[in-house]
Design a protein around this motif. Structure first.
Motif, PDB file in Angstrom:
ATOM      1  N   GLN A  81      -8.931 -12.041 -86.124  1.00 44.91           N
ATOM      2  CA  GLN A  81      -8.904 -13.230 -86.645  1.00 44.91           C
ATOM      3  C   GLN A  81      -7.555 -13.860 -86.460  1.00 44.91           C
ATOM      4  O   GLN A  81      -7.529 -15.203 -86.341  1.00 44.91           O
ATOM      5  CB  GLN A  81      -9.269 -13.228 -88.079  1.00 44.91           C
ATOM      6  CG  GLN A  81     -10.809 -12.702 -88.080  1.00 44.91           C
ATOM      7  CD  GLN A  81     -11.391 -12.748 -89.490  1.00 44.91           C
ATOM      8  OE1 GLN A  81     -10.537 -13.282 -90.766  1.00 44.91           O
ATOM      9  NE2 GLN A  81     -12.335 -12.476 -89.802  1.00 44.91           N
ATOM     10  N   TYR A  82      -6.662 -13.205 -86.837  1.00 50.23           N
ATOM     11  CA  TYR A  82      -4.939 -13.793 -86.783  1.00 50.23           C
ATOM     12  C   TYR A  82      -4.716 -14.413 -85.296  1.00 50.23           C
ATOM     13  O   TYR A  82      -4.485 -15.559 -85.202  1.00 50.23           O
ATOM     14  CB  TYR A  82      -4.143 -12.606 -86.948  1.00 50.23           C
ATOM     15  CG  TYR A  82      -2.327 -13.399 -87.111  1.00 50.23           C
ATOM     16  CD1 TYR A  82      -2.066 -13.909 -88.063  1.00 50.23           C
ATOM     17  CD2 TYR A  82      -1.825 -13.374 -85.734  1.00 50.23           C
ATOM     18  CE1 TYR A  82      -0.900 -14.468 -88.061  1.00 50.23           C
ATOM     19  CE2 TYR A  82      -0.652 -13.941 -85.998  1.00 50.23           C
ATOM     20  CZ  TYR A  82      -0.220 -14.415 -86.897  1.00 50.23           C
ATOM     21  OH  TYR A  82       1.173 -15.046 -87.080  1.00 50.23           O
ATOM     22  N   TYR A  83      -5.261 -13.375 -84.030  1.00 46.22           N
ATOM     23  CA  TYR A  83      -5.121 -14.163 -82.987  1.00 46.22           C
ATOM     24  C   TYR A  83      -6.090 -15.505 -82.973  1.00 46.22           C
ATOM     25  O   TYR A  83      -5.553 -16.501 -82.170  1.00 46.22           O
ATOM     26  CB  TYR A  83      -5.522 -12.916 -81.802  1.00 46.22           C
ATOM     27  CG  TYR A  83      -5.538 -13.530 -80.459  1.00 46.22           C
ATOM     28  CD1 TYR A  83      -4.130 -13.687 -79.886  1.00 46.22           C
ATOM     29  CD2 TYR A  83      -6.746 -13.760 -79.624  1.00 46.22           C
ATOM     30  CE1 TYR A  83      -4.334 -14.076 -78.451  1.00 46.22           C
ATOM     31  CE2 TYR A  83      -6.700 -14.552 -78.406  1.00 46.22           C
ATOM     32  CZ  TYR A  83      -5.264 -14.426 -77.634  1.00 46.22           C
ATOM     33  OH  TYR A  83      -5.506 -14.986 -76.455  1.00 46.22           O
ATOM     34  N   VAL A  84      -7.283 -15.416 -82.861  1.00 44.73           N
ATOM     35  CA  VAL A  84      -8.355 -16.708 -82.880  1.00 44.73           C
ATOM     36  C   VAL A  84      -7.855 -17.781 -83.840  1.00 44.73           C
ATOM     37  O   VAL A  84      -7.760 -18.955 -83.085  1.00 44.73           O
ATOM     38  CB  VAL A  84      -9.769 -16.202 -83.370  1.00 44.73           C
ATOM     39  CG1 VAL A  84     -10.781 -17.415 -83.366  1.00 44.73           C
ATOM     40  CG2 VAL A  84     -10.105 -15.209 -82.373  1.00 44.73           C
ATOM     41  N   TYR A  85      -7.574 -17.688 -85.081  1.00 53.19           N
ATOM     42  CA  TYR A  85      -7.144 -18.776 -85.916  1.00 53.19           C
ATOM     43  C   TYR A  85      -5.667 -19.124 -86.110  1.00 53.19           C
ATOM     44  O   TYR A  85      -5.316 -19.999 -86.868  1.00 53.19           O
ATOM     45  CB  TYR A  85      -7.533 -18.589 -87.213  1.00 53.19           C
ATOM     46  CG  TYR A  85      -9.310 -18.367 -87.229  1.00 53.19           C
ATOM     47  CD1 TYR A  85     -10.018 -19.703 -86.844  1.00 53.19           C
ATOM     48  CD2 TYR A  85      -9.979 -17.208 -87.295  1.00 53.19           C
ATOM     49  CE1 TYR A  85     -11.409 -19.681 -86.968  1.00 53.19           C
ATOM     50  CE2 TYR A  85     -11.204 -17.314 -87.227  1.00 53.19           C
ATOM     51  CZ  TYR A  85     -12.036 -18.392 -87.074  1.00 53.19           C
ATOM     52  OH  TYR A  85     -13.481 -18.236 -86.949  1.00 53.19           O
ATOM     53  N   GLU A  86      -4.751 -18.527 -85.252  1.00 48.47           N
ATOM     54  CA  GLU A  86      -3.566 -19.088 -85.283  1.00 48.47           C
ATOM     55  C   GLU A  86      -3.237 -20.377 -84.907  1.00 48.47           C
ATOM     56  O   GLU A  86      -3.626 -20.686 -83.978  1.00 48.47           O
ATOM     57  CB  GLU A  86      -2.716 -17.795 -84.451  1.00 48.47           C
ATOM     58  CG  GLU A  86      -1.066 -18.054 -84.572  1.00 48.47           C
ATOM     59  CD  GLU A  86      -0.328 -17.030 -83.406  1.00 48.47           C
ATOM     60  OE1 GLU A  86       0.935 -17.087 -83.886  1.00 48.47           O
ATOM     61  OE2 GLU A  86      -0.846 -16.529 -82.826  1.00 48.47           O
ATOM     62  N   GLY A  87      -2.505 -21.018 -85.704  1.00 45.77           N
ATOM     63  CA  GLY A  87      -2.127 -22.172 -85.606  1.00 45.77           C
ATOM     64  C   GLY A  87      -3.308 -23.389 -86.139  1.00 45.77           C
ATOM     65  O   GLY A  87      -3.041 -24.539 -86.064  1.00 45.77           O
TER      66      GLY A  87
END
Length: 189
Positions: free
Chosen positions: A73-79
């Protein structure tokens, strides 16, 4: 005409200063949010590394695969605006499990016993009067969690964690027990 131009210039200068101050405030808030996200990810990565190293614990508590989802989720929603709420929800679930769920704590203790010559079982038999928090602190430390992670799990300040670990070490040192070095070695990890 001169006073009117001066008034308009003053209003424009005030507006420019307001916008500049507002922009600085927003940048500061964004930086603080990024630092909080980094801190949360540091705790999560530490937990993931420690839990991944212990296959027995993963088998005993399969719900901890949420750490992988957290990083995903961090990767997908970063930014995006969705990052912080999603990451916080996942981290909170994990921390609450390790903080309060007896089954999760028992699974971690069982895994530590299996990988470290029954250290927790022997510790409980040797020091039966310790408080539950003492056993948790010992278990988290012996499992290799960082002081930051332990502080989050125990809902304590890092200085409290450092001091408490020191006191546990001293209690073990002055106990005069035969397994003193065995128990102390698990606090050195």
């Amino acid at each position: 005409m001169g006073p009117l131009a001066l008034l308009i210039t003053a209003i424009l200068a005030t507006l420019v200063l307001y916008l500049w101050a507002r922009k600085a405030l927003l940048e500061k808030q964004l930086l603080e949010q990024q630092q909080e996200n980094d801190r949360i990810m540091s705790v999560a990565e530490d937990l993931q590394r420690r839990l991944a190293a212990s296959q027995g614990f993963r088998k005993a508590a399969p719900g901890l695969d949420m750490l992988e989802r957290l990083c995903e989720q961090y990767y997908v929603y970063e930014g995006t605006d969705n990052l912080q709420p999603r990451v916080l929800k996942e981290v909170k679930t994990l921390v609450e499990g390790l903080r309060a769920d007896v089954a999760t704590q028992n699974a971690l203790e069982q895994s530590l016993n299996e990988s470290s010559d029954n250290v927790m079982k022997r510790l409980r038999e040797t020091f039966p009067r310790w408080k539950d928090e003492d056993y948790l602190l010992y278990m988290f430390t012996a499992s290799g969690f960082s002081s930051t992670t332990i502080a989050a799990l125990l809902e304590k300040d890092k200085n409290y964690v450092y001091n408490h670990i020191y006191r546990l070490k001293e209690r073990i040192k002055v106990s005069g027990i035969r397994d003193r070095e065995f128990f102390l070695s698990h606090l050195q990890k």
